[in-house]
Write an enzyme that holds these catalytic residues in place. Structure first.
Site: not given
Ligand code: BGC
Ligand code: BGC
Length: 599
Positions: A291, A490
């Site tokens: 991830d 998130e």
């Molecule tokens: C998330 C994932 C996601 C990834 C890419 C992460 O922060 O936990 O679910 O696929 O970012 O955007």
């Molecule tokens: C990204 C997301 C990712 C996240 C994780 C963002 O800046 O665009 O895709 O899941 O950071 O912290």
């Protein structure tokens, strides 16, 4: 005569074992690769931080668009052009290995302006409808393919247990079997006809225990997201592995590691989870992606993070190169990775296994033959044909939780007064992961708001008035108020208390002073605590985060659709009841698992 017979037998046998020939192609290609080229294949960078020339200079194997990582021209053609330009660079490399481009199209192609946006998984869970969920995934795949993109970081197979978790809505249900059924329907919808351009690779995520972390253990300054999950072996097998085993049996091509810790150890560091359990025991033959900066959260310096995670069985690293936000430079990743190999901390065998898995997926996807966007899918992008399915998903996801005889409404009610933050707001309807990572209030993309749906449903002689705060509603015959949560994604959505907002309480009060029947619609990524409010409401509907097609809500309000949605989890009666086990009948929830009324 005889020779042609052998040819037929050969064709027949290779038809039976197409994998064999892919394995051969993979082995041949792997033989030709240098260590640098192999490491490049194992590297994924977000397009925002990528110097495109590095596709050639370092043989980068994969690009992603994180939430909100969009090209300057955020139109369907803008995306297709961008995608093609990266693939053109990959074609200038020595071995011409195509890129695999990943994105989070978690409720439709949600970064792209004008896409059809479907309900988030929590809503799809409440439909209990595999066929519908398959159709949703098929359309999502077509809209993703229209931009050229090959790979979707979905479905999320989390089994959320704590409503305070900001990712609650990413899960379909608290019931592992339902998660398994709907997750698999989604995988089939994405990967239908592998090798054809509208087929995209699925990614079962996040392995494992993402939905079981404990409040107070969160990482990255979050309260519960990325925290520790304490899981016994029994619970692992009887709950968490159920959706994964089914996903693997149905050919899911990739799996994403989870940010959380599993019994105290970061998943990203666990060889038990990836080498032993996922690959050996469950028989997963695709590749594992880490991830976003996930390996960085392993204790120790960055080089040891790389060694630990690759040796644990992670095949591709989402670096993603966000130095400006405190992340690692992907050039450092490439350098430290190489150093670790030269020192013998990572074996060539492990690398060959990882690269073989990645190449195999690229072959299975047909990327070697077909690596440019297929523009014939552009016409259907965001089309009314696609939006009709989204509207169907909306009306089937709505759960009617209370009705004192007021619903369904007649279409010739003289005067309906509509109020609330969510009544006329596409951004609020869509929630997080829409146009931006966190989502955003307002007119963020094309769609129909709930208010607009009501306006077009009523007959000409009916009057619909609207005031966001619920003022000016005197003389109406009925009030409809749309309350709920502003967008989040998130850990940003981790919330200690799940009370209605001050704003919503004030709007409810304004509406209550008129004494007409009040219909409350909630837009939210989880159940909010309403025990002290619901007695004042004449009807209550949970609409989750329905996406762009708000007219699916009016289909239910006016009885064009007799509600079928049921809760895919239990709705706690108060914050102290959280986490409530959906099977716990001794400790009754406000609404039980599978509760839902109809007309
Ligand atoms: C998330 C994932 C996601 C990834 C890419 C992460 O922060 O936990 O679910 O696929 O970012 O955007
Ligand atoms: C990204 C997301 C990712 C996240 C994780 C963002 O800046 O665009 O895709 O899941 O950071 O912290």
């Amino acid at each position: 005569m005889k020779i042609s017979k052998y040819i037929y037998i050969f064709i027949f046998v290779s038809f039976l074992f197409p994998k064999k020939s892919i394995d051969k192609k993979v082995a041949n290609l792997l033989d030709k690769m240098t260590m640098d080229e192999k490491i490049g294949q194992m590297t994924q960078v977000d397009r925002r931080f990528l110097n495109p020339q590095d596709i050639i200079d370092f043989g980068i194997g994969s690009i992603l668009s994180g939430g909100g990582s969009v090209p300057e021209d955020n139109s369907i053609e803008g995306w297709a052009n961008m995608y093609d330009s990266y693939q053109e660079l990959a074609q200038q490399t020595r071995l011409k290995i195509p890129l695999i481009y990943g994105i989070d199209a978690v409720h439709g192609h949600n970064n792209v302006k004008g896409a059809t946006i479907f309900p988030h998984n929590i809503g799809l869970g409440c439909t209990f409808d595999k066929k519908l969920v398959y159709k949703v995934a098929d359309i999502t795949a077509r809209e993703v393919a229209a931009t050229g993109i090959d790979w979707n970081f979905a479905p999320c197979l989390a089994i959320p247990q704590d409503e305070r978790w900001g990712r609650y809505y990413e899960g379909y249900s608290e019931d592992p079997d339902l998660v398994a059924d709907l997750g698999t329907a989604t995988i089939k919808g994405y990967q239908n006809k592998l090798g054809k351009k509208h087929s995209i690779a699925a990614c079962a995520k996040h392995f494992i225990g993402d939905g079981s972390t404990l409040w107070g253990t969160g990482d990255n300054d979050y309260k519960i997201d990325r925290g520790n999950a304490v899981i016994s072996d029994e619970e692992l097998y009887n709950k968490h592995l159920i959706p994964y085993q089914k996903a693997i049996d149905n050919g899911v091509l990739t799996v994403m590691a989870s940010f959380n810790s599993y019994n105290g150890l970061k998943c990203h560091a666990s060889g038990y989870l990836f080498n032993d359990l996922l690959k050996e025991e469950l028989g997963f033959e695709g590749f594992v992606i880490s991830d976003w900066r996930g390996i960085d959260e392993i204790p120790g310096d960055y080089k040891s993070d790389i060694i630990t995670s690759i040796n644990a069985g992670i095949d591709m690293v989402m670096v993603p190169g966000d130095v400006i936000w405190g992340g690692q430079d992907y050039h450092d990743f490439l350098r430290l990775f190489k150093e670790s190999v030269l020192e013998g901390s990572i074996s060539e065998e492990r690398i060959n296994d990882a690269v073989s898995r990645i190449l195999k997926v690229k072959y299975m996807m047909g990327l070697f033959d077909n690596h440019y966007a297929d523009r014939s899918y552009i016409d259907d992008f965001g089309s009314s044909k696609h939006r009709d399915v989204a509207r169907e998903a909306v009306r089937k996801s709505i759960v009617l939780l209370k009705n004192e005889g007021i619903l369904p409404l007649s279409k010739d009610v003289k005067h309906i007064h509509v109020a609330g933050l969510g009544a006329n707001d596409i951004g609020m309807q869509c929630g997080g992961w829409t146009m931006e990572w966190q989502g955003k209030l307002g007119d963020i993309t094309k769609g129909t708001t709930i208010l607009e749906g009501i306006q077009s449903a009523v007959l000409n002689n009916s009057k619909v008035t609207y005031d966001i705060n619920g003022e000016n509603g005197q003389n109406a015959d009925v009030g409809i108020i749309v309350i709920g949560e502003k967008p989040y994604a998130e850990g940003v959505g981790d919330r200690e208390n799940l009370n209605l907002s001050e704003e919503d309480i004030a709007t409810l009060k304004n509406m209550q002073k008129y004494n007409y029947p009040l219909i409350v619609i909630m837009l939210s990524g989880r159940p909010l605590m309403i025990s002290d409010q619901i007695n004042n409401w004449d009807a209550f509907l949970a609409a989750w985060l329905p996406g762009t097609e708000g007219d699916g809500v009016s289909d239910v309000l006016f009885g064009d659709y007799n509600p079928t949605g049921k809760l895919s989890f239990s709705w706690p009666n108060s914050i102290s009841q959280i986490p409530h086990d959906y099977q716990d009948k001794k400790n009754p929830a406000l609404f039980d698992y599978k509760y839902g009324l109809n007309y």
